[in-house]
Motif scaffolding. Structure first.
Motif, PDB file in Angstrom:
ATOM      1  N   SER A 294       0.826  -1.214   0.000  1.00  0.00           N
ATOM      2  CA  SER A 294       0.000   0.000   0.000  1.00  0.00           C
ATOM      3  C   SER A 294       0.862   1.268   0.000  1.00  0.00           C
ATOM      4  CB  SER A 294      -0.952  -0.002   1.192  1.00  0.00           C
ATOM      5  OG  SER A 294      -0.232   0.092   2.398  1.00  0.00           O
ATOM      6  N   ALA A 295       2.075   1.178   0.525  1.00  0.00           N
ATOM      7  CA  ALA A 295       2.968   2.342   0.510  1.00  0.00           C
ATOM      8  C   ALA A 295       3.307   2.732  -0.929  1.00  0.00           C
ATOM      9  CB  ALA A 295       4.250   2.038   1.294  1.00  0.00           C
TER      10      ALA A 295
ATOM     11  N   ILE B  18      -7.343  -5.727  -6.113  1.00  0.00           N
ATOM     12  CA  ILE B  18      -7.938  -5.671  -4.773  1.00  0.00           C
ATOM     13  C   ILE B  18      -8.093  -4.231  -4.297  1.00  0.00           C
ATOM     14  CG2 ILE B  18      -7.502  -6.232  -2.347  1.00  0.00           C
ATOM     15  CD1 ILE B  18      -6.176  -8.797  -3.353  1.00  0.00           C
ATOM     16  N   ALA B  19      -7.155  -3.376  -4.686  1.00  0.00           N
ATOM     17  CA  ALA B  19      -7.191  -1.972  -4.247  1.00  0.00           C
ATOM     18  C   ALA B  19      -8.117  -1.125  -5.119  1.00  0.00           C
ATOM     19  CB  ALA B  19      -5.779  -1.394  -4.269  1.00  0.00           C
ATOM     20  N   GLY B  20      -8.632  -1.705  -6.193  1.00  0.00           N
ATOM     21  CA  GLY B  20      -9.467  -0.939  -7.104  1.00  0.00           C
ATOM     22  C   GLY B  20      -8.660  -0.003  -7.994  1.00  0.00           C
ATOM     23  N   PHE B  21      -7.356  -0.244  -8.106  1.00  0.00           N
ATOM     24  CA  PHE B  21      -6.503   0.633  -8.915  1.00  0.00           C
ATOM     25  C   PHE B  21      -6.571   0.303 -10.396  1.00  0.00           C
ATOM     26  CE2 PHE B  21      -3.175   3.109  -6.331  1.00  0.00           C
ATOM     27  CZ  PHE B  21      -4.117   3.423  -5.367  1.00  0.00           C
ATOM     28  N   THR B  22      -7.061  -0.897 -10.735  1.00  0.00           N
ATOM     29  CA  THR B  22      -7.174  -1.263 -12.151  1.00  0.00           C
ATOM     30  C   THR B  22      -8.167  -0.323 -12.830  1.00  0.00           C
ATOM     31  OG1 THR B  22      -7.043  -3.488 -11.205  1.00  0.00           O
ATOM     32  CG2 THR B  22      -7.180  -3.339 -13.573  1.00  0.00           C
ATOM     33  N   GLY B  23      -9.136   0.186 -12.040  1.00  0.00           N
ATOM     34  CA  GLY B  23     -10.116   1.102 -12.607  1.00  0.00           C
ATOM     35  C   GLY B  23      -9.651   2.554 -12.651  1.00  0.00           C
ATOM     36  N   ILE B  24      -8.636   2.877 -11.901  1.00  0.00           N
ATOM     37  CA  ILE B  24      -8.148   4.264 -11.821  1.00  0.00           C
ATOM     38  C   ILE B  24      -7.068   4.529 -12.863  1.00  0.00           C
ATOM     39  CG2 ILE B  24      -6.842   5.880 -10.360  1.00  0.00           C
ATOM     40  CD1 ILE B  24      -8.240   4.827  -7.955  1.00  0.00           C
ATOM     41  N   PHE B  25      -6.222   3.519 -13.097  1.00  0.00           N
ATOM     42  CA  PHE B  25      -5.076   3.700 -14.002  1.00  0.00           C
ATOM     43  C   PHE B  25      -5.315   3.050 -15.351  1.00  0.00           C
ATOM     44  CE2 PHE B  25      -3.134   4.430  -9.920  1.00  0.00           C
ATOM     45  CZ  PHE B  25      -2.199   5.423 -10.183  1.00  0.00           C
ATOM     46  N   THR B  26      -4.716   3.625 -16.374  1.00  0.00           N
ATOM     47  CA  THR B  26      -4.708   2.978 -17.677  1.00  0.00           C
ATOM     48  C   THR B  26      -3.442   2.128 -17.746  1.00  0.00           C
ATOM     49  OG1 THR B  26      -5.711   4.980 -18.514  1.00  0.00           O
ATOM     50  CG2 THR B  26      -4.991   3.380 -20.146  1.00  0.00           C
ATOM     51  N   ILE B  27      -3.639   0.841 -18.012  1.00  0.00           N
ATOM     52  CA  ILE B  27      -2.527  -0.112 -17.934  1.00  0.00           C
ATOM     53  C   ILE B  27      -2.319  -0.775 -19.291  1.00  0.00           C
ATOM     54  CG2 ILE B  27      -1.684  -2.197 -16.789  1.00  0.00           C
ATOM     55  CD1 ILE B  27      -3.652  -1.374 -14.443  1.00  0.00           C
ATOM     56  N   PHE B  28      -1.085  -0.766 -19.761  1.00  0.00           N
ATOM     57  CA  PHE B  28      -0.751  -1.344 -21.068  1.00  0.00           C
ATOM     58  C   PHE B  28       0.112  -2.589 -20.877  1.00  0.00           C
ATOM     59  CE2 PHE B  28      -1.792   3.014 -21.817  1.00  0.00           C
ATOM     60  CZ  PHE B  28      -2.416   3.034 -23.068  1.00  0.00           C
TER      61      PHE B  28
ATOM     62  N   ALA C 189       0.498  -9.245   3.566  1.00  0.00           N
ATOM     63  CA  ALA C 189      -0.285  -8.971   4.782  1.00  0.00           C
ATOM     64  C   ALA C 189       0.650  -8.631   5.947  1.00  0.00           C
ATOM     65  CB  ALA C 189      -1.152 -10.182   5.123  1.00  0.00           C
ATOM     66  N   LEU C 190       1.719  -9.396   6.101  1.00  0.00           N
ATOM     67  CA  LEU C 190       2.653  -9.135   7.202  1.00  0.00           C
ATOM     68  C   LEU C 190       3.336  -7.777   7.019  1.00  0.00           C
ATOM     69  CD1 LEU C 190       4.317 -12.662   7.589  1.00  0.00           C
ATOM     70  CD2 LEU C 190       2.610 -11.605   9.085  1.00  0.00           C
ATOM     71  N   ASP C 191       3.703  -7.468   5.786  1.00  0.00           N
ATOM     72  CA  ASP C 191       4.332  -6.177   5.478  1.00  0.00           C
ATOM     73  C   ASP C 191       3.409  -5.030   5.909  1.00  0.00           C
ATOM     74  OD1 ASP C 191       5.382  -3.876   4.343  1.00  0.00           O
ATOM     75  OD2 ASP C 191       5.632  -4.722   2.338  1.00  0.00           O
TER      76      ASP C 191
ATOM     77  N   HIS D 103      -7.057  -2.899   4.367  1.00  0.00           N
ATOM     78  CA  HIS D 103      -7.933  -3.509   3.348  1.00  0.00           C
ATOM     79  C   HIS D 103      -7.205  -4.668   2.654  1.00  0.00           C
ATOM     80  CE1 HIS D 103     -10.697  -3.923  -0.003  1.00  0.00           C
ATOM     81  NE2 HIS D 103      -9.730  -3.652  -0.853  1.00  0.00           N
ATOM     82  N   LEU D 104      -5.943  -4.458   2.286  1.00  0.00           N
ATOM     83  CA  LEU D 104      -5.172  -5.530   1.646  1.00  0.00           C
ATOM     84  C   LEU D 104      -5.025  -6.720   2.597  1.00  0.00           C
ATOM     85  CD1 LEU D 104      -2.307  -3.582  -0.227  1.00  0.00           C
ATOM     86  CD2 LEU D 104      -4.403  -4.514  -1.190  1.00  0.00           C
TER      87      LEU D 104
END
Lengths: 110, 135
Positions: A55-56, A90-100, B39-41, B108-109
């Protein structure tokens, strides 16, 4: 994590290698912000050499996408590996970014 | 497997390498290992970043116990500030780029990667007891 950059016609290509996590995301954030300060607003981040994102890392990508958009540019992504793709889904980023699929394809979109 | 790490972010990468090795020796599938490490990270990054505002060196304990071939028990103990990840609100992952707040995705992850999570605060310790299916 290693970061390589190459100036293309209308964008800066950034090739990432290794892990994009809490101990490395600051490096990418600094790199993107310093390029933005020079006036760059279009970025292609290539993930072909990156097998891990937490997530970072997502945080830095969203920050960059918002800032670029405000400046009238965009952040595109290419060559997501399976693990990275799973995190994006899982983060829903596939919908935010355009990926090639490849960097070559993405560069044509700027 | 029992692993003790200091409250430094760099320790997480070393732990991930140790878990990769341990997982291969114990026949745990690569995908499950990736999910476990992520998950641990996320959990350890939170603890290391927020649980010790006064600084100083602390030790975080991790235990991984396979239950047969199908399940893994995971336990994390730290002596930082009380933090219950189960109380964290889920993000709205359908929001578009302008609405989407920056951050708030870590727990969430974790919830997507791990099947069961139980939190206890005992004797000044945060204790997380988790289960991950290996199917």
């Amino acid at each position: 994590m290693d970061i390589k950059e190459a100036k293309k016609n209308n964008a800066t290509l950034i090739m990432l290698e290794g892990r994009l996590d809490s101990s490395t995301s600051g490096m990418l954030e600094k790199k993107l912000l310093s390029l933005m300060e020079t006036g760059e607003k279009n970025f292609l981040l290539d993930f072909s050499g990156m097998d891990y994102i937490s997530s970072a890392g997502l945080r830095v990508l969203l920050m960059a996408a918002k800032k670029s958009k405000t400046a009238g540019g965009k952040v595109l992504l290419s060559a997501l590996t399976d693990n990275v793709k799973e995190v994006f889904d899982i983060a829903g980023f596939t919908g935010i970014f355009t990926i090639f699929a490849t960097a070559e394809e993405a560069l044509k979109d700027f | 497997m029992e692993y003790r790490l200091k409250n430094e972010l760099e320790e997480i990468r070393l732990l991930a390498e140790a878990i990769e090795l341990w997982g291969k020796e114990n026949g745990i599938p690569g995908k499950a290992l990736f999910q476990l490490n992520l998950a641990l990270d996320e959990l350890l990054t939170n603890t290391i970043t927020y649980a010790y505002p006064e600084g100083g060196e602390h030790e975080i304990l991790l235990r991984l116990v396979p239950e047969g071939e199908k399940e893994l028990q995971i336990e994390i103990r730290d002596d930082g500030l009380a933090f219950n990840p189960l109380e964290v609100k889920a993000p709205d992952i359908k929001q578009d780029i302008d609405e989407r707040p920056i951050g708030g995705l870590g727990i969430h992850l974790v919830r997507q990667m791990i099947d069961e999570i139980e939190y206890r605060r005992e004797n000044g310790q945060n204790i997380l007891l988790m289960r991950k299916s290996l199917n």
